[in-house]
Design a protein around this motif. Structure first.
Motif, PDB file in Angstrom:
ATOM      1  N   ILE A 198      12.051  -1.610  -3.731  1.00 59.59           N
ATOM      2  CA  ILE A 198      12.017  -1.854  -4.895  1.00 59.59           C
ATOM      3  C   ILE A 198      12.679  -3.846  -5.911  1.00 59.59           C
ATOM      4  O   ILE A 198      14.125  -3.940  -5.534  1.00 59.59           O
ATOM      5  CB  ILE A 198      12.709  -1.012  -6.364  1.00 59.59           C
ATOM      6  CG1 ILE A 198      12.795   0.562  -5.383  1.00 59.59           C
ATOM      7  CG2 ILE A 198      13.811  -0.739  -7.317  1.00 59.59           C
ATOM      8  CD1 ILE A 198      13.305   1.545  -6.234  1.00 59.59           C
ATOM      9  N   PRO A 199      12.008  -4.473  -5.830  1.00 54.69           N
ATOM     10  CA  PRO A 199      12.013  -6.002  -6.445  1.00 54.69           C
ATOM     11  C   PRO A 199      12.642  -5.604  -7.548  1.00 54.69           C
ATOM     12  O   PRO A 199      12.667  -4.850  -7.928  1.00 54.69           O
ATOM     13  CB  PRO A 199      10.961  -6.484  -5.933  1.00 54.69           C
ATOM     14  CG  PRO A 199       9.727  -5.230  -6.348  1.00 54.69           C
ATOM     15  CD  PRO A 199      10.475  -4.140  -5.622  1.00 54.69           C
ATOM     16  N   GLY A 227       3.609   0.470  -7.614  1.00 55.21           N
ATOM     17  CA  GLY A 227       2.495  -0.159  -6.868  1.00 55.21           C
ATOM     18  C   GLY A 227       1.500   0.698  -7.998  1.00 55.21           C
ATOM     19  O   GLY A 227       0.425  -0.441  -7.798  1.00 55.21           O
ATOM     20  N   ARG A 228       1.870   0.872  -8.923  1.00 53.27           N
ATOM     21  CA  ARG A 228       1.195   1.382 -10.258  1.00 53.27           C
ATOM     22  C   ARG A 228       1.031   0.425 -11.373  1.00 53.27           C
ATOM     23  O   ARG A 228       1.813  -0.006 -11.483  1.00 53.27           O
ATOM     24  CB  ARG A 228       2.238   3.317 -10.601  1.00 53.27           C
ATOM     25  CG  ARG A 228       1.864   3.693 -11.782  1.00 53.27           C
ATOM     26  CD  ARG A 228       2.485   4.294 -12.595  1.00 53.27           C
ATOM     27  NE  ARG A 228       3.830   4.949 -11.935  1.00 53.27           N
ATOM     28  CZ  ARG A 228       3.106   6.995 -11.732  1.00 53.27           C
ATOM     29  NH1 ARG A 228       2.133   7.286 -12.696  1.00 53.27           N
ATOM     30  NH2 ARG A 228       3.846   8.021 -11.390  1.00 53.27           N
ATOM     31  N   GLY A 279       0.630  -1.388   0.366  1.00 55.24           N
ATOM     32  CA  GLY A 279       0.340   0.268  -0.608  1.00 55.24           C
ATOM     33  C   GLY A 279       1.003   1.212  -0.204  1.00 55.24           C
ATOM     34  O   GLY A 279       0.451   2.362  -0.025  1.00 55.24           O
ATOM     35  N   SER A 280       1.887   1.234   0.453  1.00 54.84           N
ATOM     36  CA  SER A 280       3.170   2.508   0.003  1.00 54.84           C
ATOM     37  C   SER A 280       2.672   3.037  -1.282  1.00 54.84           C
ATOM     38  O   SER A 280       1.992   2.247  -2.150  1.00 54.84           O
ATOM     39  CB  SER A 280       4.907   2.381   0.443  1.00 54.84           C
ATOM     40  OG  SER A 280       4.903   1.644  -0.948  1.00 54.84           O
ATOM     41  N   THR A 281       3.090   4.869  -1.145  1.00 56.55           N
ATOM     42  CA  THR A 281       2.711   5.657  -2.233  1.00 56.55           C
ATOM     43  C   THR A 281       3.991   6.198  -2.745  1.00 56.55           C
ATOM     44  O   THR A 281       4.239   7.281  -4.062  1.00 56.55           O
ATOM     45  CB  THR A 281       1.603   6.523  -2.223  1.00 56.55           C
ATOM     46  OG1 THR A 281       2.042   6.893  -0.934  1.00 56.55           O
ATOM     47  CG2 THR A 281       0.295   5.796  -1.682  1.00 56.55           C
ATOM     48  N   LEU A 330       2.692  -8.951  -3.646  1.00 55.67           N
ATOM     49  CA  LEU A 330       2.693  -8.558  -2.158  1.00 55.67           C
ATOM     50  C   LEU A 330       0.945  -7.995  -1.938  1.00 55.67           C
ATOM     51  O   LEU A 330      -0.003  -8.461  -1.606  1.00 55.67           O
ATOM     52  CB  LEU A 330       3.320  -7.558  -2.237  1.00 55.67           C
ATOM     53  CG  LEU A 330       3.376  -6.931  -0.702  1.00 55.67           C
ATOM     54  CD1 LEU A 330       3.655  -8.306   0.097  1.00 55.67           C
ATOM     55  CD2 LEU A 330       4.516  -5.948  -0.564  1.00 55.67           C
ATOM     56  N   GLU A 331       0.290  -6.901  -3.329  1.00 51.00           N
ATOM     57  CA  GLU A 331      -0.201  -6.371  -2.865  1.00 51.00           C
ATOM     58  C   GLU A 331      -2.045  -7.265  -2.951  1.00 51.00           C
ATOM     59  O   GLU A 331      -3.307  -7.604  -2.632  1.00 51.00           O
ATOM     60  CB  GLU A 331      -0.738  -4.921  -3.761  1.00 51.00           C
ATOM     61  CG  GLU A 331       0.177  -4.151  -3.802  1.00 51.00           C
ATOM     62  CD  GLU A 331      -0.404  -2.593  -2.773  1.00 51.00           C
ATOM     63  OE1 GLU A 331      -0.964  -3.386  -1.882  1.00 51.00           O
ATOM     64  OE2 GLU A 331       1.105  -2.549  -2.466  1.00 51.00           O
TER      65      GLU A 331
END
Ligand code: SF4
Ligand code: SF4
Ligand code: SF4
Ligand code: SF4
Ligand code: FES
Lengths: 204, 783
Positions: free
Chosen positions: B485-486, B611-612, B371-373, B495-496
């Motif tokens: 950053i994977p 997360g985009r 959820g990090s932005t 993950l999400e």
């Protein structure tokens, strides 16, 4: 979704509503007029016959008749086609498919860097307009006078490169083979290669 | 840098139309705004102006005073009161442009029929629109030797070059790989490479893409097609978590090239060579096409779909099962695996981390990443960036380009906590904080950051105990932002999607009853397993102990694990259902193999590291391969525990309806760093990372690309080199109990205790050859 299709509304005008107009029909002309007509038919029997008994008898076409295509060769047998696809681009009927590839030292099909690896013309589509011929920058593609292009299946009417390539004539060697010694692609395009050189015969 | 700065607007007149644009805008761009196209070659919105080609000449007048001659509109910023007349209204400008075009064509070869650019060539197009049809030149054109390889992947045809300097400016200004320059002067001016140094940049493909003529061409697309043959599909790159926007060009069911797409907030107009050229694996690998089932004699035989699904369903129902899914799954597929594990298998035993990982990492992901932005924009705004277990150029190239842009434009301060100084960090003129492998945590803790700073953490942080705890602590004390950053494209999405034991979709902690109720409601199920699931190592151990009897494995390479031998043994022991595109070490041990679609054959999305969502459509439409999601759905139906995810759209809708978790996140239990071991003189601590171009499966079948990869070397410090009596180029052997590798040595800036080698390059596949990759003690000796 059939329920979304709009029902066809009955036509406003039916055939029966169109007003009926009487057309004047003249009766037969006078006797002499009829005889004149029959005379034309009769006289034709003594004229020279234009039809031929095709296919037993074949007449040559006009010199510039647009017939089946041919992929030409340079005088030493190398292919003229460089796989540029300009013919395919020009074709209004989308009848041509070309795929280019690299010439390599071991596998040289044409002078220069590029040759046509896949070349197909679909004679079910071709309208023999000749625009492809005008587009070809190397004069690789020309048209022959051959017009007998009928067959039983659709597949057979897609001509491959092997069907379209011009036969080898005197002095030509079957590619792949190297360029004429001392010549480069521009010499070829200027028509300076007049035949093959013994050293080019690497396939034997 | 303030975001809300007032921009001063300037009004000017172009061809009789008034337009107002921000101060500093170039005339050529102001004209674009009006829809007036001035011909150009060298101008590129992301490169500094040079005015090299002179094609964009226009008449300019400022406050009544006209320039005596036409000016290059791509170099002149607008000014108040400017009156510009382009070729459309000024005969002088028109004549000037015609003249420039004529001069450009004087030495330009008649190569269009054999040139790859033909049909999409700015020179062809502008010669038609702004040049004259007839040439007056009767002399002999200058010629050069036809194409020269400036790298194995890029060919240069100097005759075709219009000397616009786009390629050289790109290499210098964007990639910081100034390996090509303009040499000589006058008619002989040409692009060239330095002697003995090919154009081996990870970004060389961009130069090919922006070359306005066919002077730079890529070997793999050479002579393959014309633009009208190609069907283009907007797509996303599956190779890394940078998340480049791409375009895939397909001819008759075969991908022929990929180009960088244009997304100003992510990759701008660039991408890396891997994303551009590594697409042949789809056809090069020996693809699986029909399901296979292991028969009673233990031989894999082809089976029909219903048969294979029945066997898979029966096997999974009969055992306690777990799911291992690789980091290459799309977001929707990962969601499918996540739901399949919970509903069909009734377990939380799922882990997407098919690589070295730790429980500390799992907690860190749940507490700080899901959820990090943090976005690329934060790189643009940061006052300082700290790289932790992360080598941007190799592991997320577009992040490197962003850092490089910020470094060049505003001297961004970059600090790398690492064992070895990398080429990328050198280019960023970053501060190199040299630590022994395993000692990163303490070095990091002593850094001072502000709340404008950014910590970029790589996936390798999991390999160093306590490091992620230190990252979290530092971020907390300083207010700095964290971005994880994977490497792989699918990890953030997985993950999400909750493809991990401690999280459900949308970042909901498994341990939170309210979160479970949320999900259970949408999934219309009574209850969900409430225990945190096992991580991948625990799953392997459970197979060995007999607690788990069956595995669903998708896109996992068992050799990516330190315990690869145990993993292989576990695959031998368990009932394995493998969803794969090509035969692998997993399929060889599987009981049921179900072939799946490759990325180009299906639609879906990836979530990049921000997360985009990076959506893509099927580029090759007519294959019959199904996505993982669809197959999982079929198995679940067969097991009578339906997950109702027949299509990607259905999955996307369901994910959207789930939304994000807004409750409390789980917390990270601090792990303390391990003590660094003491070493005898013939021992060193190994460290490594994967290079961008290496032996990765998705790079199969592209020899030209592989040939541009960096040299495989073992790096040691000058002190150790002295001790061992090694010079550059001597061979060095690194060995463990399991095996050894022998590589040419390179003496470089690295911690004295350490030895570095690439993790998965030709001749150096550390995990399978040595069984270790970071932090372990190995023996080093001169070979
Ligand atoms: S003759 Fe006309 S229709 Fe036939 S292949 Fe050539 S361009 Fe196409
Ligand atoms: S036939 Fe002529 S136009 Fe067609 S691909 Fe060959 S060279 Fe080009
Ligand atoms: S090679 Fe292409 S990009 Fe480079 S200077 Fe020449 S024309 Fe411009
Ligand atoms: S940087 Fe990453 S996402 Fe972009 S093209 Fe390269 S591998 Fe693909
Ligand atoms: S585009 Fe302006 S000088 Fe090249």
């Amino acid at each position: 979704m059939p329920d979304q299709i709009e029902p066809i509304t009955p036509r406003e005008i039916s055939v029966n509503d169109v007003p009926f107009a009487q057309v004047e029909q003249n009766g037969p002309k006078g006797f002499f007029d009829q005889l004149k007509g029959f005379w034309v038919t009769f006289a034709t029997m003594f004229k020279k016959v234009n039809t031929v008994q095709y296919p037993e008898v074949k007449e040559p076409t006009a010199e510039r008749f647009h017939g089946r295509h041919q992929l030409n060769r340079h005088e030493d047998g190398l292919e003229k086609c460089i796989g540029c696809e300009l013919c395919a681009w020009a074709c209004p009927a989308d009848a041509i498919l070309v795929e280019g590839d690299n010439n390599t030292e071991e596998n040289r099909m044409s002078p220069g860097e590029r040759y046509g690896k896949v070349y197909q013309i679909n004679y079910l589509r071709c309208i023999f307009c000749g625009l492809c011929i005008e587009a070809c920058p190397t004069r690789a593609l020309t048209m022959t006078n051959e017009y007998e292009l009928a067959d039983e299946t659709r597949e057979k009417l897609i001509f491959e490169k092997s069907d379209l390539l011009a036969p080898l004539t005197q002095g030509m060697l079957m590619p792949p083979h190297p360029m004429y010694p001392g010549m480069d692609d521009s010499n070829y395009y200027r028509g300076e290669v007049k035949g093959s050189h013994p050293s080019q015969d690497v396939n034997k | 840098m303030t975001t809300m700065q007032e921009v001063e607007m300037i009004s000017l007149v172009i061809d009789g139309f008034e337009v107002s644009v921000p101060k500093g805008t170039l005339v050529i761009r102001a004209a674009e705004k009006l829809g007036i196209q001035i011909p150009r070659f060298c101008d590129h919105p992301l490169l500094d102006p040079v005015g090299a080609c002179r094609q964009c000449l226009v008449d300019i007048e400022i406050n009544g005073r006209a320039f005596p001659k036409p000016q290059a509109s791509c170099t002149i910023p607008v000014e108040p009161g400017m009156i510009v007349k382009t070729q459309l209204t000024s005969a002088v400008a028109e004549k000037a442009q015609r003249g420039v075009m004529e001069l450009l064509l004087v030495n330009h070869p008649l190569d269009c029929p054999v040139c790859d650019k033909g049909g999409e060539c700015p020179l062809q197009n502008q010669a038609m629109s702004n040049g004259q049809g007839e040439t007056r030149f009767e002399g002999v054109k200058r010629t050069f030797q036809k194409p020269i390889n400036i790298s194995s992947q890029v060919l240069l045809d100097r005759e075709r070059c219009v000397l616009c300097a786009r390629c050289t400016r790109f290499s210098e200004q964007i990639a910081s790989d100034p390996f090509i320059t303009l040499n000589e002067r006058g008619a002989l001016q040409q692009v060239g490479i330095y002697e003995n140094q090919p154009f081996e940049s990870y970004f060389s493909g961009n130069a090919v893409q922006i070359c306005p003529v066919g002077a730079l061409t890529g070997a793999s697309y050479r002579f393959r097609a014309r633009p009208f043959d190609l069907v283009s599909t907007p797509s996303a790159c599956e190779h890394c978590a940078s998340g480049c926007d791409m375009r895939t060009d397909v001819r008759r069911g075969k991908t022929l090239r990929r180009l960088a797409g244009d997304d100003a907030s992510v990759n701008e107009e660039w991408n890396c060579d891997k994303g551009r050229w590594a697409f042949k694996y789809v056809t090069a690998l020996d693809r699986l096409t029909t399901p296979m089932v292991r028969n009673s004699d233990g031989v894999l035989v082809e089976a029909s779909w219903p048969e294979a699904l029945a066997v898979a369903a029966a096997g999974l129902s009969a055992h306690k099962s777990a799911v291992l899914v690789g980091g290459r799954a799309t977001y929707e597929d990962a969601y499918g695996y996540s739901k399949f594990a919970r509903i069909a298998l009734g377990t939380n035993d799922i882990d997407f981390r098919a690589r070295l990982s730790s429980d500390e990492e799992r907690e860190f992901l749940a507490a700080h990443v899901v959820g990090s932005t943090t976005t690329y924009r934060d790189i643009d705004l940061a006052d300082q960036v700290v790289l932790v277990a992360f080598e941007p150029e190799e592991e997320s190239p577009i992040v490197f380009l962003r850092l490089n842009k910020a470094f060049r434009k505003r001297a961004l301060k970059v600090k790398a906590i690492a064992t070895k100084l990398s080429i990328g960090v050198e280019k960023l003129k970053g501060e190199f904080v040299k630590v022994a492998p395993g000692a990163e945590a303490s070095a990091l803790s002593s850094q001072t950051l502000t709340n404008k700073s950014l910590i970029l953490v790589g996936e390798r942080a999991a390999e160093s105990a306590g490091l992620l705890s230190a990252v979290a602590a530092l971020a907390q004390s300083s207010g700095a932002k964290i971005a994880w950053i994977p490497r792989r494209a699918g990890e953030r999405g997985a993950l999400e999607a909750g493809a991990i034991g401690n999280l459900l979709p949308g970042g909901r902690p498994v341990s939170d009853a309210a979160a479970r109720v949320d999900i259970a409601a949408v999934w219309s199920t009574q209850s969900l397993p409430s225990e945190n699931g096992k991580n991948s190592n625990e799953i392997i151990a459970a197979v060995h102990s007999g607690a788990i009897g069956a595995l669903v494995v998708g896109g996992v390479d068992p050799l990516d694990n330190e315990a690869s031998a145990q993993m292989l043994a576990a695959l031998d022991k368990a009932f394995v259902v493998s969803l794969e595109i090509a035969p692998s070490a997993v399929t060889a041990r599987a009981n049921v193999i179900l072939p799946v679609a490759a990325v180009t054959e299906k639609s879906g999305s990836f979530l990049n590291w921000e997360g985009r969502p990076r959506k893509f459509d099927a580029a090759v439409a007519d294959t019959h391969n199904r996505s993982d999601l669809r197959i999982l759905s079929m198995i679940a139906d067969e097991m009578d525990r339906t997950i109702s995810l027949a299509t990607v759209t259905a999955a996307a809708k369901e994910i959207a309806s789930l939304g994000r978790w807004d409750g409390a996140k789980s917390s990270l239990n601090k792990v303390s760093a391990a003590t660094t071991p003491s070493l005898s003189p013939d021992q060193a601590i190994i460290t490594s990372w994967r290079r961008l171009l290496d032996l990765g499966t998705l790079q199969a079948g592209e020899e030209n690309l592989a040939a541009t990869s960096r040299r495989t070397v073992a790096v040691i410090s000058p002190k150790r080199a002295d001790d061992l009596g090694i010079k550059d180029g001597d061979r060095l052997t690194i060995s463990t109990q399991q095996g050894s590798v022998t590589l040419p040595a390179l003496v470089e800036e690295i911690h004295d205790d350490a030895v570095w080698a690439p993790r998965n390059s030709r001749g150096s596949q550390l995990l399978s050859q040595l069984g270790v990759a970071h932090g372990a003690v190995v023996k080093v000796a001169k070979a």
